[in-house]
Motif scaffolding. Sequence first.
Motif, PDB file in Angstrom:
ATOM      1  N   ALA A 197       0.831  -1.207   0.000  1.00 10.04           N
ATOM      2  CA  ALA A 197       0.000   0.000   0.000  1.00 10.04           C
ATOM      3  C   ALA A 197       0.865   1.256   0.000  1.00 10.04           C
ATOM      4  O   ALA A 197       0.547   2.248  -0.683  1.00 10.04           O
ATOM      5  N   ARG A 198       1.967   1.230   0.751  1.00  9.03           N
ATOM      6  CA  ARG A 198       2.846   2.398   0.812  1.00  9.03           C
ATOM      7  C   ARG A 198       3.475   2.681  -0.556  1.00  9.03           C
ATOM      8  O   ARG A 198       3.529   3.836  -1.001  1.00  9.03           O
ATOM      9  N   TYR A 199       3.944   1.632  -1.229  1.00  9.30           N
ATOM     10  CA  TYR A 199       4.567   1.824  -2.536  1.00  9.30           C
ATOM     11  C   TYR A 199       3.537   2.329  -3.557  1.00  9.30           C
ATOM     12  O   TYR A 199       3.835   3.183  -4.397  1.00  9.30           O
ATOM     13  N   LYS A 200       2.338   1.798  -3.463  1.00  8.08           N
ATOM     14  CA  LYS A 200       1.305   2.207  -4.413  1.00  8.08           C
ATOM     15  C   LYS A 200       0.966   3.685  -4.249  1.00  8.08           C
ATOM     16  O   LYS A 200       0.862   4.425  -5.237  1.00  8.08           O
ATOM     17  N   LYS A 201       0.818   4.126  -3.012  1.00  7.23           N
ATOM     18  CA  LYS A 201       0.513   5.540  -2.765  1.00  7.23           C
ATOM     19  C   LYS A 201       1.662   6.434  -3.214  1.00  7.23           C
ATOM     20  O   LYS A 201       1.448   7.509  -3.802  1.00  7.23           O
ATOM     21  N   LEU A 202       2.887   6.001  -2.958  1.00 11.35           N
ATOM     22  CA  LEU A 202       4.057   6.790  -3.348  1.00 11.35           C
ATOM     23  C   LEU A 202       4.084   6.998  -4.861  1.00 11.35           C
ATOM     24  O   LEU A 202       4.318   8.119  -5.338  1.00 11.35           O
ATOM     25  N   VAL A 203       3.841   5.929  -5.604  1.00  9.08           N
ATOM     26  CA  VAL A 203       3.860   6.019  -7.069  1.00  9.08           C
ATOM     27  C   VAL A 203       2.693   6.873  -7.556  1.00  9.08           C
ATOM     28  O   VAL A 203       2.862   7.729  -8.449  1.00  9.08           O
TER      29      VAL A 203
END
Length: 341
Positions: free
Chosen positions: A101-107
């Motif tokens: 979830a963190r990587y998805k939001k960052l991208v």
Amino acid sequence: MKENQTPNIFRLATKELSQDGFFAWLLQWADQDNEHINSELNRTAQDFVRRLIGQTDNYAVTTVVAGRQWHNIDVWAEVNGEYFICIEDKTNTGRHSNQLARYKKLVEDEYDGKPHTLKFIYLKTGNESLSSLGLIKSQEGYMIIDREMVLEILNTRQVNNDIFNDFRSYLTQLQELTNSCSKLKVVNTEESAAQGFYLNLQKLIPEWTDWNYVSNPTGGFWGFWYHWVQINDFKLYIQIENKIKVDLQVKIKIEGKAPSIDYLNQLCSQLGELASKYGLLVARPKKFRLGNTSTLAIVVNALPSTADEDLDMSRILTNLQNLQHVLDEYALISLPTNSNL
């Protein structure tokens, strides 16, 4: 190392970082400027890119920029200025710490307002429970790329490149070992085969199942569990335990702290009587332990094999189905009025 195995860097460099490097390297080879250097490797890399972005064979891959460890994202790539690919690359570990979830939001934040279509990939070359992968797809919004899919692409054509062929050989060996789960001895000695056995069960058992490694003071085991039924204040369920190189057993587990050892003894006896109607032999564990989760019984004959130790999957499934019936029947007769065991 076995004498008939040639040296392979990926059997030595087994960390996820090594695999990250391979996939970033392969993505870079997809750029059209590399076609004249090694056309077969370039074409295979472009096939890989198309699979990741969900495009057909006639989609032209022209420019690919790829790398590793951008804001802790394992592998990333930009394709044709149209796509951004975020890859969480896993060997034998699973997701943790809300990282997907963190990587998805960052991208999504980084590419907000840009024309790129975003693709989020969970790339797993080891084995993982189908239940876990299903949650990653449905809840996290990541596309699953597994070892079979990768091998399908890598085996499309002959490629003259040692790095490429070493990695393909390494994945092929993992796939063959996982598929060698028909032999009882192999399932109880090789972790990949043990995982392959559980994966087969997941495909054959229609209800929800899960499996993973369980660490404990006695050495740990690979566990497979399913079919919870409510019994008064407790739940019973089926668990398969594979203590690699020690034993492989099917157990009836009780979830919820039992009031006494006598309770567990009587419950085990009653289940044993029901199980005998189905030809199942139930034995008490060496020692009952009162805890939030306890072993109530061991089903001694649940995992039959042939004379040459081929696991008899048809009989195993029948035995497991019968064990489900045992728990279901006991749940029906175990009314609150019978709670004074």
